[in-house]
Design a protein around this motif. Structure first.
Motif, PDB file in Angstrom:
ATOM      1  N   ALA A  32       0.821  -1.214   0.000  1.00 49.99           N
ATOM      2  CA  ALA A  32       0.000   0.000   0.000  1.00 49.99           C
ATOM      3  C   ALA A  32       0.855   1.264   0.000  1.00 49.99           C
ATOM      4  N   SER A  33       2.175   1.104  -0.106  1.00 45.43           N
ATOM      5  CA  SER A  33       3.111   2.241  -0.052  1.00 45.43           C
ATOM      6  C   SER A  33       2.902   3.081   1.205  1.00 45.43           C
ATOM      7  N   LEU A  34       2.697   2.396   2.314  1.00 50.00           N
ATOM      8  CA  LEU A  34       2.440   3.052   3.592  1.00 50.00           C
ATOM      9  C   LEU A  34       3.694   2.979   4.450  1.00 50.00           C
ATOM     10  N   ARG A  35       4.126   4.117   4.963  1.00 50.72           N
ATOM     11  CA  ARG A  35       5.275   4.144   5.852  1.00 50.72           C
ATOM     12  C   ARG A  35       4.793   3.779   7.254  1.00 50.72           C
ATOM     13  N   TRP A  36       5.565   2.951   7.934  1.00 54.70           N
ATOM     14  CA  TRP A  36       5.172   2.516   9.273  1.00 54.70           C
ATOM     15  C   TRP A  36       6.421   2.257  10.093  1.00 54.70           C
ATOM     16  N   VAL A  37       6.248   2.290  11.415  1.00 53.41           N
ATOM     17  CA  VAL A  37       7.337   2.026  12.345  1.00 53.41           C
ATOM     18  C   VAL A  37       6.820   1.076  13.408  1.00 53.41           C
ATOM     19  N   TRP A  38       7.596   0.037  13.690  1.00 56.15           N
ATOM     20  CA  TRP A  38       7.229  -0.873  14.779  1.00 56.15           C
ATOM     21  C   TRP A  38       7.599  -0.193  16.089  1.00 56.15           C
ATOM     22  N   ASP A  39       6.608   0.021  16.938  1.00 58.48           N
ATOM     23  CA  ASP A  39       6.876   0.660  18.222  1.00 58.48           C
ATOM     24  C   ASP A  39       6.089  -0.052  19.323  1.00 58.48           C
ATOM     25  N   ASP A  40       6.262   0.417  20.553  1.00 59.81           N
ATOM     26  CA  ASP A  40       5.600  -0.229  21.694  1.00 59.81           C
ATOM     27  C   ASP A  40       4.079  -0.191  21.572  1.00 59.81           C
ATOM     28  N   GLU A  41       3.539   0.920  21.058  1.00 54.18           N
ATOM     29  CA  GLU A  41       2.085   1.030  20.937  1.00 54.18           C
ATOM     30  C   GLU A  41       1.526   0.003  19.957  1.00 54.18           C
ATOM     31  N   LEU A  42       2.193  -0.155  18.822  1.00 54.57           N
ATOM     32  CA  LEU A  42       1.735  -1.136  17.839  1.00 54.57           C
ATOM     33  C   LEU A  42       1.828  -2.543  18.416  1.00 54.57           C
ATOM     34  N   GLU A  43       2.903  -2.832  19.140  1.00 53.38           N
ATOM     35  CA  GLU A  43       3.062  -4.149  19.754  1.00 53.38           C
ATOM     36  C   GLU A  43       1.963  -4.410  20.778  1.00 53.38           C
ATOM     37  N   LYS A  44       1.685  -3.426  21.647  1.00 51.66           N
ATOM     38  CA  LYS A  44       0.625  -3.594  22.651  1.00 51.66           C
ATOM     39  C   LYS A  44      -0.730  -3.800  21.992  1.00 51.66           C
ATOM     40  N   GLU A  45      -0.991  -3.040  20.926  1.00 52.58           N
ATOM     41  CA  GLU A  45      -2.268  -3.176  20.233  1.00 52.58           C
ATOM     42  C   GLU A  45      -2.407  -4.562  19.615  1.00 52.58           C
ATOM     43  N   ALA A  46      -1.322  -5.078  19.041  1.00 55.03           N
ATOM     44  CA  ALA A  46      -1.354  -6.417  18.432  1.00 55.03           C
ATOM     45  C   ALA A  46      -1.631  -7.486  19.482  1.00 55.03           C
ATOM     46  N   VAL A  47      -0.998  -7.372  20.639  1.00 54.85           N
ATOM     47  CA  VAL A  47      -1.207  -8.358  21.712  1.00 54.85           C
ATOM     48  C   VAL A  47      -2.621  -8.261  22.260  1.00 54.85           C
ATOM     49  N   ARG A  48      -3.119  -7.041  22.496  1.00 54.31           N
ATOM     50  CA  ARG A  48      -4.502  -6.857  22.977  1.00 54.31           C
ATOM     51  C   ARG A  48      -5.489  -7.447  21.983  1.00 54.31           C
ATOM     52  N   TRP A  49      -5.256  -7.215  20.709  1.00 51.65           N
ATOM     53  CA  TRP A  49      -6.160  -7.697  19.665  1.00 51.65           C
ATOM     54  C   TRP A  49      -6.225  -9.219  19.682  1.00 51.65           C
ATOM     55  N   ALA A  50      -5.052  -9.861  19.775  1.00 47.68           N
ATOM     56  CA  ALA A  50      -5.012 -11.328  19.781  1.00 47.68           C
ATOM     57  C   ALA A  50      -5.627 -11.891  21.044  1.00 47.68           C
ATOM     58  N   THR A  51      -5.324 -11.285  22.181  1.00 52.40           N
ATOM     59  CA  THR A  51      -5.841 -11.764  23.462  1.00 52.40           C
ATOM     60  C   THR A  51      -7.361 -11.678  23.496  1.00 52.40           C
ATOM     61  N   GLY A  52      -7.897 -10.603  22.943  1.00 51.73           N
ATOM     62  CA  GLY A  52      -9.347 -10.419  22.894  1.00 51.73           C
ATOM     63  C   GLY A  52     -10.045 -11.457  22.040  1.00 51.73           C
ATOM     64  N   ARG A  53      -9.314 -12.036  21.113  1.00 52.34           N
ATOM     65  CA  ARG A  53      -9.895 -13.058  20.241  1.00 52.34           C
ATOM     66  C   ARG A  53      -9.561 -14.467  20.707  1.00 52.34           C
ATOM     67  N   GLY A  54      -8.799 -14.565  21.772  1.00 55.29           N
ATOM     68  CA  GLY A  54      -8.535 -15.870  22.367  1.00 55.29           C
ATOM     69  C   GLY A  54      -7.534 -16.722  21.618  1.00 55.29           C
ATOM     70  N   ASN A  55      -6.769 -16.114  20.727  1.00 53.79           N
ATOM     71  CA  ASN A  55      -5.752 -16.909  20.036  1.00 53.79           C
ATOM     72  C   ASN A  55      -4.567 -16.045  19.647  1.00 53.79           C
ATOM     73  N   ARG A  56      -3.468 -16.720  19.406  1.00 52.71           N
ATOM     74  CA  ARG A  56      -2.270 -16.041  18.915  1.00 52.71           C
ATOM     75  C   ARG A  56      -1.677 -16.925  17.823  1.00 52.71           C
ATOM     76  N   ASN A  57      -2.307 -16.955  16.698  1.00 58.38           N
ATOM     77  CA  ASN A  57      -1.780 -17.767  15.604  1.00 58.38           C
ATOM     78  C   ASN A  57      -1.548 -16.894  14.378  1.00 58.38           C
ATOM     79  N   GLY A  58      -1.049 -17.514  13.330  1.00 54.91           N
ATOM     80  CA  GLY A  58      -0.702 -16.770  12.129  1.00 54.91           C
ATOM     81  C   GLY A  58      -1.890 -16.114  11.465  1.00 54.91           C
ATOM     82  N   ARG A  59      -3.030 -16.775  11.474  1.00 53.95           N
ATOM     83  CA  ARG A  59      -4.217 -16.167  10.853  1.00 53.95           C
ATOM     84  C   ARG A  59      -4.625 -14.925  11.619  1.00 53.95           C
ATOM     85  N   CYS A  60      -4.550 -14.992  12.933  1.00 50.94           N
ATOM     86  CA  CYS A  60      -4.888 -13.835  13.756  1.00 50.94           C
ATOM     87  C   CYS A  60      -3.913 -12.686  13.468  1.00 50.94           C
ATOM     88  N   ALA A  61      -2.632 -12.997  13.308  1.00 51.51           N
ATOM     89  CA  ALA A  61      -1.629 -11.979  12.995  1.00 51.51           C
ATOM     90  C   ALA A  61      -1.932 -11.326  11.654  1.00 51.51           C
TER      91      ALA A  61
END
Length: 86
Positions: free
Chosen positions: A40-69
């Motif tokens: 998408a030609s989108l600039r992005w940076v991996w930071d603590d906020e993105l990491e926390k959001e990813a973990v919260r998102w997975a935890t809320g769905r009850g899984n941490r697998n590749g499809r969830c990622a």
């Protein structure tokens, strides 16, 4: 482009059967965010906020697998493109 999307979807589906620990889950999130943001030609940076959001998102769905990622990465990139990210 359609072939790339189909391949990504098949890869994501394959990953859905592979159990991930949190570090592996985050590695796969980084991969998918990078791949989808790059397409998408989108600039992005991996930071603590993105990491926390990813973990919260997975935890809320009850899984941490590749499809969830993959789903999280699509949702996050979509929000960035729409300009609705916090």
């Amino acid at each position: 482009v359609e072939d790339k999307i189909a391949l990504s979807d098949r890869f994501g589906l394959w990953l859905s059967f592979y159990p991930f620990s949190q570090p592996h889950y985050l590695d796969v999130v980084r991969h998918w965010v990078g791949a989808l943001a790059g397409e998408a030609s989108l600039r992005w940076v991996w930071d603590d906020e993105l990491e926390k959001e990813a973990v919260r998102w997975a935890t809320g769905r009850g899984n941490r697998n590749g499809r969830c990622a993959y789903q999280f990465a699509r949702q996050w990139v979509g929000r960035q493109l729409l300009g609705t990210a916090r």
